[in-house]
Design an enzyme around this catalytic site. Structure first.
Site, PDB file in Angstrom:
ATOM      1  CG  HIS A 218      -0.099   0.071   2.450  1.00 17.63           C
ATOM      2  ND1 HIS A 218       0.375  -0.236   3.271  1.00 17.63           N
ATOM      3  CD2 HIS A 218      -0.480   1.583   3.208  1.00 17.63           C
ATOM      4  CE1 HIS A 218       1.065   0.114   4.174  1.00 17.63           C
ATOM      5  NE2 HIS A 218       0.516   1.639   4.321  1.00 17.63           N
TER       6      HIS A 218
HETATM    7  C1  UD1 Z   1      -2.100   5.765   5.454  1.00 20.92           C
HETATM    8  C2  UD1 Z   1      -0.819   6.400   5.623  1.00 20.92           C
HETATM    9  C3  UD1 Z   1       0.221   5.435   5.534  1.00 20.92           C
HETATM   10  C4  UD1 Z   1       0.025   4.373   6.869  1.00 20.92           C
HETATM   11  C5  UD1 Z   1      -1.180   3.483   6.079  1.00 20.92           C
HETATM   12  C6  UD1 Z   1      -2.378   2.467   6.920  1.00 20.92           C
HETATM   13  C7  UD1 Z   1      -0.110   8.975   5.849  1.00 20.92           C
HETATM   14  C8  UD1 Z   1       0.383   9.947   4.897  1.00 20.92           C
HETATM   15  N1  UD1 Z   1      -0.036   7.610   5.535  1.00 20.92           N
HETATM   16  O1  UD1 Z   1      -2.180   5.772   3.480  1.00 20.92           O
HETATM   17  O2  UD1 Z   1       1.261   5.732   6.738  1.00 20.92           O
HETATM   18  O3  UD1 Z   1       0.481   2.701   6.265  1.00 20.92           O
HETATM   19  O4  UD1 Z   1      -2.489   5.051   6.193  1.00 20.92           O
HETATM   20  O5  UD1 Z   1      -2.989   1.604   5.920  1.00 20.92           O
HETATM   21  O6  UD1 Z   1      -0.825   9.602   6.749  1.00 20.92           O
HETATM   22  N2  UD1 Z   1      -8.888   5.625   0.692  1.00 20.92           N
HETATM   23  C9  UD1 Z   1     -10.327   4.821   0.404  1.00 20.92           C
HETATM   24  N3  UD1 Z   1     -11.069   4.557   1.541  1.00 20.92           N
HETATM   25  C10 UD1 Z   1     -10.313   4.169   2.600  1.00 20.92           C
HETATM   26  C11 UD1 Z   1      -9.282   4.943   3.068  1.00 20.92           C
HETATM   27  C12 UD1 Z   1      -8.930   5.454   1.842  1.00 20.92           C
HETATM   28  O7  UD1 Z   1     -10.616   4.624  -0.733  1.00 20.92           O
HETATM   29  O8  UD1 Z   1     -11.290   4.413   3.823  1.00 20.92           O
HETATM   30  C13 UD1 Z   1      -8.584   5.300  -0.847  1.00 20.92           C
HETATM   31  C14 UD1 Z   1      -8.646   6.623  -1.173  1.00 20.92           C
HETATM   32  O9  UD1 Z   1      -9.044   6.934  -2.304  1.00 20.92           O
HETATM   33  C15 UD1 Z   1      -7.519   7.377  -0.830  1.00 20.92           C
HETATM   34  C16 UD1 Z   1      -6.397   6.539  -0.590  1.00 20.92           C
HETATM   35  O10 UD1 Z   1      -6.746   5.575  -0.271  1.00 20.92           O
HETATM   36  O11 UD1 Z   1      -6.549   9.093  -1.575  1.00 20.92           O
HETATM   37  C17 UD1 Z   1      -4.716   6.786   0.238  1.00 20.92           C
HETATM   38  O12 UD1 Z   1      -5.592   6.631   1.359  1.00 20.92           O
HETATM   39  P1  UD1 Z   1      -4.448   7.512   2.612  1.00 20.92           P
HETATM   40  O13 UD1 Z   1      -5.246   7.268   4.178  1.00 20.92           O
HETATM   41  O14 UD1 Z   1      -4.343   9.197   2.555  1.00 20.92           O
HETATM   42  O15 UD1 Z   1      -3.198   7.210   2.412  1.00 20.92           O
HETATM   43  P2  UD1 Z   1      -3.012   5.573   2.701  1.00 20.92           P
HETATM   44  O16 UD1 Z   1      -1.997   5.432   1.403  1.00 20.92           O
HETATM   45  O17 UD1 Z   1      -4.006   5.117   3.146  1.00 20.92           O
HETATM   46  N1  UDP Z   2      -4.749  -5.148   8.678  1.00 23.05           N
HETATM   47  C1  UDP Z   2      -5.918  -5.709   8.833  1.00 23.05           C
HETATM   48  N2  UDP Z   2      -5.799  -6.095   7.278  1.00 23.05           N
HETATM   49  C2  UDP Z   2      -6.038  -5.829   6.749  1.00 23.05           C
HETATM   50  C3  UDP Z   2      -4.250  -5.791   6.106  1.00 23.05           C
HETATM   51  C4  UDP Z   2      -3.074  -5.240   7.288  1.00 23.05           C
HETATM   52  O1  UDP Z   2      -6.143  -5.736   9.452  1.00 23.05           O
HETATM   53  O2  UDP Z   2      -6.418  -6.122   5.518  1.00 23.05           O
HETATM   54  C5  UDP Z   2      -3.552  -4.692   9.673  1.00 23.05           C
HETATM   55  C6  UDP Z   2      -2.373  -5.700   9.610  1.00 23.05           C
HETATM   56  O3  UDP Z   2      -2.889  -6.586  10.921  1.00 23.05           O
HETATM   57  C7  UDP Z   2      -1.243  -4.485  10.900  1.00 23.05           C
HETATM   58  C8  UDP Z   2      -2.020  -2.877  10.505  1.00 23.05           C
HETATM   59  O4  UDP Z   2      -2.994  -3.739  10.218  1.00 23.05           O
HETATM   60  O5  UDP Z   2      -1.992  -4.696  12.199  1.00 23.05           O
HETATM   61  C9  UDP Z   2      -0.803  -2.080   9.287  1.00 23.05           C
HETATM   62  O6  UDP Z   2      -2.147  -1.529   8.965  1.00 23.05           O
HETATM   63  P1  UDP Z   2      -1.419  -1.015   7.593  1.00 23.05           P
HETATM   64  O7  UDP Z   2      -0.137  -2.239   6.590  1.00 23.05           O
HETATM   65  O8  UDP Z   2      -2.511  -0.773   6.297  1.00 23.05           O
HETATM   66  O9  UDP Z   2       0.037   0.159   7.679  1.00 23.05           O
HETATM   67  P2  UDP Z   2       1.337  -0.003   8.335  1.00 23.05           P
HETATM   68  O10 UDP Z   2       1.395  -0.431   9.474  1.00 23.05           O
HETATM   69  O11 UDP Z   2       2.127  -0.129   7.489  1.00 23.05           O
HETATM   70  O12 UDP Z   2       1.061   1.834   8.648  1.00 23.05           O
END
Ligand code: UD1
Ligand code: UDP
Length: 380
Positions: A218
């Site tokens: 991601h």
């Molecule tokens: C964010 C965090 C990242 C973390 C990740 C965990 C920042 C800068 N990044 O990244 O550090 O590892 O969360 O998962 O804060 N979207 C949906 N539905 C949702 C949420 C997001 O469709 O419920 C899509 C949208 O298109 C959005 C994109 O995902 O633009 C990215 O979401 P965003 O929260 O901006 O960043 P993440 O990549 O999720």
């Molecule tokens: N996770 C989850 N469902 C998924 C993928 C990840 O519950 O489909 C959980 C995972 O077990 C961990 C956390 O989400 O506890 C990690 O989050 P993510 O990978 O989104 O973000 P990061 O840790 O890189 O910030």
């Protein structure tokens, strides 16, 4: 004592479960927690599912900021958090990790003199092109109590000038650093057996008794760069010839696969019987998958660590990691988004699966340790 806890992204919601559980079980007579959900993640399977499953109290506030550019999203959160802090007048704000929700909480609180507790302090990738690196540095340098899960985190803070042996009273200018163990480890230990009973994902995906690779992708550095995303999928397609692969897709990745993965690879991946592309799973389902997987391939910070908690080798799809100990102990390999390095790492782990996973993430009671310090240390 009143704490305002900020959550927003999936991993923060999961981490908050450990702190809320420890408050409920050990500190309910002394700590009131006010939970603020920024709304950074909002799909049911990125947010609500964790409240339903992990017993996290319903948020007292939801800012519903949704998705936007970094500046817009952070600004909306900062404004909303400032209002809540002024109204609630907490003793501390509690911030997790390194997302935009963390950054917004840090900026809002520091400017109006609400002391910050940073959980997962000190982690560094030394790569400032990552938005998370900016977020965590700003948050650490605005914090009063810094809880680092690892010794590498403590060393990083020392190098940035944080004192390690100072006395209170603690302030933003005289912050206190603690080594506390990992709050995610608390959760993995607590929920591992519950997951075995409460989920049937292994049966549903017809994986019982079958070796499989669990993968998540991601990071914007992978999803937003077609050459990197295609290289990772070249490796996955190669591995799928001999292995089952389970890939719960983050919504960001689900969207960007359609534009950034070549048409040819999309056809291969979407029609492959051995690549199971599934929507994001719940936490219990995820830890069941981690526990049963043969190997984990990921660019997630949390999933890297959980692979280690469940004694699984991990191929990290990044050039560097904040969790350096898991690489140093030989249980994870940095393969970046490089097909040949990924395949080499796979061969290495297949021929020589690691067997020794030293205890480097604490004792599963990081949340209690932190709450005890929050209550007892002298803060101005
Ligand atoms: C964010 C965090 C990242 C973390 C990740 C965990 C920042 C800068 N990044 O990244 O550090 O590892 O969360 O998962 O804060 N979207 C949906 N539905 C949702 C949420 C997001 O469709 O419920 C899509 C949208 O298109 C959005 C994109 O995902 O633009 C990215 O979401 P965003 O929260 O901006 O960043 P993440 O990549 O999720
Ligand atoms: N996770 C989850 N469902 C998924 C993928 C990840 O519950 O489909 C959980 C995972 O077990 C961990 C956390 O989400 O506890 C990690 O989050 P993510 O990978 O989104 O973000 P990061 O840790 O890189 O910030």
């Amino acid at each position: 004592m009143k704490l305002v806890t900020i959550i927003g992204a999936r991993p923060q919601i999961i981490k908050a479960a450990a702190l809320s559980r420890a408050i409920k079980n050990h500190f309910s007579d002394r700590i009131q927690e006010v939970i603020v959900h920024t709304g950074q993640h909002y799909d049911d399977n990125m947010s609500q599912v964790f409240f339903d499953e992990l017993g996290i109290p319903r948020p007292d506030y939801n800012l519903h900021v949704g998705s936007a550019s970094h500046g817009v999203q952070t600004a909306r959160m900062t404004e909303g958090i400032e209002d809540i802090l002024l109204k609630e007048q907490p003793d501390f704000i509690v911030l997790y990790g390194d997302t935009n929700s963390t950054l917004a909480g840090a900026v809002a609180a520091a400017k109006i003199h609400v002391p910050i507790v940073h959980i997962e302090a000190g982690l560094r990738s030394f790569n400032k092109s990552m938005p998370e690196e900016i977020n965590r540095i700003v948050c650490d340098h605005c914090s009063t109590l810094l809880f680092s899960p690892t010794l590498a985190g403590i060393e990083n803070l020392k190098h940035e000038g944080f004192p390690l042996d100072n006395d209170g009273p603690y302030t933003i200018d005289n912050p206190k650093v603690y080594h506390c163990g990992d709050i995610m480890y608390d959760n993995s230990l607590h929920f591992a057996d519950i997951a075995e009973v409460k989920t049937d994902i292994i049966q549903r995906l017809e994986l019982a008794g079958q070796p499989f690779i669990l993968s998540t992708i991601h990071r914007d550095s992978n999803t937003d760069h077609p050459e990197r995303l295609n290289a990772i999928f070249d490796a996955l397609i190669g591995l799928s010839k001999e292995n089952q692969i389970v890939l719960p897709l983050h919504p960001r990745t689900a969207k960007l696969l359609k534009t950034n993965l070549s048409n040819e690879k999309q056809t291969l991946v979407f029609s492959s019987a051995s690549i199971k592309l599934i929507p994001p799973v719940s936490f219990l389902e995820m830890i069941a998958l981690e526990r049963h997987a043969q190997l984990v391939m990921t660019d997630s910070g949390g999933v890297q660590k959980e692979a280690y908690f469940f004694k699984k080798p991990c191929i990290i799809l990044r050039p560097e990691t904040e969790w350096v100990e898991i690489v140093q102990t030989g249980n994870a390999i940095l393969a970046d988004a490089d097909e040949s390095r990924i395949m080499e790492a796979w061969q290495r782990f297949k021929n020589n699966p690691p067997t020794v996973f030293p205890e480097i993430f604490g004792d599963g009671h990081a949340a209690e340790f932190m709450l005890d310090k929050i209550i007892s240390c002298k803060v101005l």
